[in-house]
Scaffold this active site. Structure first.
Site, PDB file in Angstrom:
ATOM      1  N   GLY A 127       0.607  -1.158   0.088  1.00 24.60           N
ATOM      2  CA  GLY A 127       0.099   0.106  -0.024  1.00 24.60           C
ATOM      3  C   GLY A 127       0.895   1.182   0.082  1.00 24.60           C
ATOM      4  O   GLY A 127       0.972   1.830   0.991  1.00 24.60           O
ATOM      5  N   TYR A 128       1.537   1.611  -1.264  1.00 25.96           N
ATOM      6  CA  TYR A 128       2.310   2.925  -1.237  1.00 25.96           C
ATOM      7  C   TYR A 128       1.429   3.763  -1.831  1.00 25.96           C
ATOM      8  O   TYR A 128       1.248   5.143  -1.577  1.00 25.96           O
ATOM      9  CB  TYR A 128       3.536   2.499  -2.062  1.00 25.96           C
ATOM     10  CG  TYR A 128       4.732   2.068  -1.348  1.00 25.96           C
ATOM     11  CD1 TYR A 128       4.427   1.359  -0.100  1.00 25.96           C
ATOM     12  CD2 TYR A 128       5.908   1.998  -1.870  1.00 25.96           C
ATOM     13  CE1 TYR A 128       5.498   0.928   0.635  1.00 25.96           C
ATOM     14  CE2 TYR A 128       7.184   1.553  -1.127  1.00 25.96           C
ATOM     15  CZ  TYR A 128       6.827   0.624   0.064  1.00 25.96           C
ATOM     16  OH  TYR A 128       7.942   0.442   0.679  1.00 25.96           O
ATOM     17  N   GLU A 244      12.850  -4.513  -4.496  1.00 23.23           N
ATOM     18  CA  GLU A 244      11.891  -4.660  -5.445  1.00 23.23           C
ATOM     19  C   GLU A 244      12.066  -4.426  -6.923  1.00 23.23           C
ATOM     20  O   GLU A 244      11.950  -5.146  -7.764  1.00 23.23           O
ATOM     21  CB  GLU A 244      10.803  -3.617  -5.452  1.00 23.23           C
ATOM     22  CG  GLU A 244       9.468  -3.708  -6.437  1.00 23.23           C
ATOM     23  CD  GLU A 244       8.296  -2.954  -5.768  1.00 23.23           C
ATOM     24  OE1 GLU A 244       7.969  -2.429  -4.954  1.00 23.23           O
ATOM     25  OE2 GLU A 244       7.337  -2.679  -6.993  1.00 23.23           O
TER      26      GLU A 244
HETATM   27  C1  LIG Z   1       0.089  -2.797 -12.725  1.00 25.28           C
HETATM   28  C2  LIG Z   1       0.465  -1.928 -11.774  1.00 25.28           C
HETATM   29  C3  LIG Z   1       0.566  -2.604 -10.541  1.00 25.28           C
HETATM   30  C4  LIG Z   1       0.900  -1.548  -9.532  1.00 25.28           C
HETATM   31  N1  LIG Z   1       0.892  -2.228  -8.193  1.00 25.28           N
HETATM   32  C5  LIG Z   1       0.987  -1.298  -7.026  1.00 25.28           C
HETATM   33  C6  LIG Z   1       0.969  -1.913  -5.884  1.00 25.28           C
HETATM   34  O1  LIG Z   1       0.992  -3.115  -5.625  1.00 25.28           O
HETATM   35  N2  LIG Z   1       1.221  -1.162  -4.719  1.00 25.28           N
HETATM   36  C7  LIG Z   1       1.529   0.210  -4.886  1.00 25.28           C
HETATM   37  O2  LIG Z   1       1.480   1.067  -4.056  1.00 25.28           O
HETATM   38  N3  LIG Z   1       1.391   0.864  -6.167  1.00 25.28           N
HETATM   39  C8  LIG Z   1       1.354   0.140  -7.205  1.00 25.28           C
HETATM   40  N4  LIG Z   1       1.211   0.461  -8.520  1.00 25.28           N
HETATM   41  C9  LIG Z   1       1.379   1.905  -8.600  1.00 25.28           C
HETATM   42  C10 LIG Z   1       2.594   2.699  -9.265  1.00 25.28           C
HETATM   43  O3  LIG Z   1       3.588   2.534  -8.479  1.00 25.28           O
HETATM   44  C11 LIG Z   1       2.237   4.000  -9.815  1.00 25.28           C
HETATM   45  O4  LIG Z   1       1.444   3.865 -10.776  1.00 25.28           O
HETATM   46  C12 LIG Z   1       3.548   4.719 -10.510  1.00 25.28           C
HETATM   47  O5  LIG Z   1       4.406   4.872  -9.241  1.00 25.28           O
HETATM   48  C13 LIG Z   1       3.170   5.942 -11.040  1.00 25.28           C
HETATM   49  O6  LIG Z   1       2.355   6.655 -10.462  1.00 25.28           O
HETATM   50  P1  LIG Z   1       1.192   7.555 -11.155  1.00 25.28           P
HETATM   51  O7  LIG Z   1       0.317   6.185 -11.574  1.00 25.28           O
HETATM   52  O8  LIG Z   1       0.433   8.210 -10.164  1.00 25.28           O
HETATM   53  O9  LIG Z   1       1.568   8.225 -12.089  1.00 25.28           O
HETATM   54  P2  LIG Z   1       1.864   9.855 -12.244  1.00 25.28           P
HETATM   55  O10 LIG Z   1       3.217   9.781 -10.974  1.00 25.28           O
HETATM   56  O11 LIG Z   1       0.839  10.579 -12.165  1.00 25.28           O
HETATM   57  O12 LIG Z   1       2.713   9.743 -13.511  1.00 25.28           O
HETATM   58  C14 LIG Z   1       2.146  10.125 -14.738  1.00 25.28           C
HETATM   59  C15 LIG Z   1       3.311  10.490 -15.660  1.00 25.28           C
HETATM   60  O13 LIG Z   1       4.232  11.301 -15.430  1.00 25.28           O
HETATM   61  C16 LIG Z   1       5.648  11.115 -15.422  1.00 25.28           C
HETATM   62  N5  LIG Z   1       6.186  11.707 -14.216  1.00 25.28           N
HETATM   63  C17 LIG Z   1       5.725  12.111 -13.200  1.00 25.28           C
HETATM   64  N6  LIG Z   1       6.600  12.825 -12.449  1.00 25.28           N
HETATM   65  C18 LIG Z   1       7.737  12.853 -13.221  1.00 25.28           C
HETATM   66  C19 LIG Z   1       8.957  13.474 -12.915  1.00 25.28           C
HETATM   67  N7  LIG Z   1       9.310  14.113 -11.824  1.00 25.28           N
HETATM   68  N8  LIG Z   1       9.890  13.579 -14.156  1.00 25.28           N
HETATM   69  C20 LIG Z   1       9.745  12.868 -15.301  1.00 25.28           C
HETATM   70  N9  LIG Z   1       8.415  12.361 -15.502  1.00 25.28           N
HETATM   71  C21 LIG Z   1       7.385  12.375 -14.469  1.00 25.28           C
HETATM   72  C22 LIG Z   1       5.249   9.730 -14.910  1.00 25.28           C
HETATM   73  O14 LIG Z   1       6.612   8.947 -15.578  1.00 25.28           O
HETATM   74  C23 LIG Z   1       4.236   9.262 -15.824  1.00 25.28           C
HETATM   75  O15 LIG Z   1       4.695   8.905 -17.100  1.00 25.28           O
HETATM   76  C24 LIG Z   1       0.845  -0.455  -9.604  1.00 25.28           C
HETATM   77  C25 LIG Z   1       0.879   0.363 -10.992  1.00 25.28           C
HETATM   78  C26 LIG Z   1       0.657  -0.664 -11.990  1.00 25.28           C
HETATM   79  C27 LIG Z   1       0.391   0.133 -13.219  1.00 25.28           C
END
Ligand SMILES: Cc1cc2nc3c(=O)[nH]c(=O)nc-3n(C[C@H](O)[C@H](O)[C@H](O)COP(=O)(O)OP(=O)(O)OC[C@H]3O[C@@H](n4cnc5c(N)ncnc54)[C@H](O)[C@@H]3O)c2cc1C
Length: 402
Positions: A127-128, A244
């Site tokens: 849950g991150y 991870e």
């Molecule tokens: C299949 C799947 C499984 C997952 N499982 C888990 C899980 O079990 N537990 C959990 O906690 N999370 C999980 N996640 C979540 C995952 O960690 C997040 O989706 C990821 O960290 C991106 O965050 P966001 O989706 O909010 O995108 P955002 O942070 O909103 O990013 C959107 C876009 O902007 C870009 N971006 C954002 N900031 C920057 C920057 N500073 N510089 C350059 N580019 C940037 C990103 O690269 C991305 O392309 C999962 C995601 C997926 C798709």
């Protein structure tokens, strides 16, 4: 550098191969060959078969029930697991939270949680991420307010893999607001059966149910479920993420995919030339094969560094980027092969039981599943921290560019 395996290592690989051929649940291998998704009970049986053999926790120190394998043995084990097509180990418990527990947890927490993970009695979720905190994880808002010996948790987590299977979830929660957002974050373990915890499914583009949103409404959690110090969760979370990100390489699985792809591309269909005869396809296949070999050696270098005492460092971000790029390139080739061969009747393949043995026209499993794999593999460059974020880490922490 001598890259050959020793006699003892080859004997170990043969022992592991025999285990998957004889002692591992064969119905799970068959389901995987057919591209069927596995139920929680399948995953549990798979992990218990490994656990009974003492082989579930290759990454843990032996004093907690780890295997004590060398880097090469771990590598050979993964290779045989993936070659057999066995279920991957669900990482959230064994690979993610366990290293945090045996490194930062109290003695009581180690005694309570590690054996249950080791026996595959408890499944975990991570849950991150939150609806407003993904890449900017430190902006998380899920709150834990102290109340006597407990915390009261309110907020939500999203994209939570396998939360619908999980017995426990480890969460990053905000316990105070400090000038630096990274401070005031605490690492808390929550029993999924606690009143106020709800799981809401998210169906992904491949049609699967892997993901969920988890909401917390006035969830009472004992403070004894906190790992380490209050407000220090960010450093434990970062430690977990290096483990991870190092776990994404799956070299053996990728090699197996490439071997199968070659064999499928060599099939003829209706007297047409094989896809293998197409020089452009071959060129791209070989380019991906070269990338895979370089990824393999980078992975081995990282594993060797871990074996000589280091936790995987920020270099794990390099592995994460390269592994996901290669994984995606392989599924693109698979998709092309599926398109070339089509998904209709292919009468004489050994894995042709896709239609559950009902007779009549059938298709092999792989063209069907390669479409779903193609879609789901897009997610690899997002989860565990997106590739753009990994590149920022590499620039700042590895190359020292500010
Ligand atoms: C299949 C799947 C499984 C997952 N499982 C888990 C899980 O079990 N537990 C959990 O906690 N999370 C999980 N996640 C979540 C995952 O960690 C997040 O989706 C990821 O960290 C991106 O965050 P966001 O989706 O909010 O995108 P955002 O942070 O909103 O990013 C959107 C876009 O902007 C870009 N971006 C954002 N900031 C920057 C920057 N500073 N510089 C350059 N580019 C940037 C990103 O690269 C991305 O392309 C999962 C995601 C997926 C798709």
């Amino acid at each position: 550098m001598d890259l050959r395996y020793s006699e003892a290592e080859l004997a170990f690989a043969a022992e592991v191969r025999a285990f998957f051929a004889n002692d591992y649940p064969q119905d799970i291998l068959a389901k995987r060959r057919r591209g069927q998704s596995l139920a929680k009970s399948d995953l549990q049986r798979s992990e218990r078969a490994l656990s009974d053999r003492g082989w579930l926790a290759a990454n843990w120190p032996p004093e907690h029930g780890g295997t004590g394998w060398s880097v090469t043995e771990k590598y050979l084990f993964d290779e045989e697991l993936e070659r057999a097509g066995a279920a991957p180990i669900v990482p959230m418990g064994v690979i993610y939270v366990a290293p945090v527990l045996y490194t930062f947890g109290s003695e009581e927490q180690k005694r309570r949680f590690l054996p249950e993970i080791l026996k595959a009695n408890t499944f975990w979720a991570q849950g991150y991420s939150e609806p407003g905190a993904g890449s900017d994880l430190a902006g998380l808002e899920c709150r834990a307010d102290a109340d006597g010996d407990d915390y009261i948790v309110n907020g939500s987590k999203t994209w939570t893999s396998q939360a619908h299977f999980a017995d426990w979830i480890f969460c990053l929660v905000r316990t105070s607001r400090e000038e630096r957002k990274q401070q005031g974050i605490t690492f808390l373990m929550i029993d999924m059966n606690t009143p106020g915890v709800e799981v809401h499914p998210i169906i992904t583009i491949d049609g699967g149910h892997h993901l969920n949103t988890v909401s917390f409404e006035n969830v009472r959690v004992p403070q004894s479920n906190r790992v380490g110090e209050e407000g220090k969760g960010w450093s434990y979370a970062k430690y977990l993420l290096t483990h991870e990100r190092t776990s994404y390489a799956h070299i053996a699985g990728k090699k197996e995919q490439m071997r199968k792809l070659e064999s499928c591309a060599r099939e003829t269909r209706d007297g047409r030339d094989t896809l293998w005869a197409d020089p452009e396809f071959r060129r791209r296949y070989e380019a991906v094969a070269v990338e895979l070999t370089t990824l393999e050696y980078t992975t081995l270098r990282t594993l060797a560094a871990v074996a000589t005492g280091g936790a995987p460092g920020n270099e794990s971000s390099i592995l994460k980027v390269r592994s996901t790029e290669v994984a995606q390139a392989i599924t693109e080739l698979w998709l092309e092969a599926a398109g070339y061969l089509g998904v209709r009747a292919v009468p004489d393949r050994s894995d042709a039981d896709w239609n559950g043995g009902r007779g009549g026209p059938f298709a092999p499993a792989w063209p069907v599943t390669s479409v779903a794999d193609y879609f789901f593999t897009r997610a690899q460059s997002i989860y565990g921290g997106t590739n753009e974020i990994q590149k920022n880490v590499i620039a700042k922490q590895v190359l020292g560019l500010e």
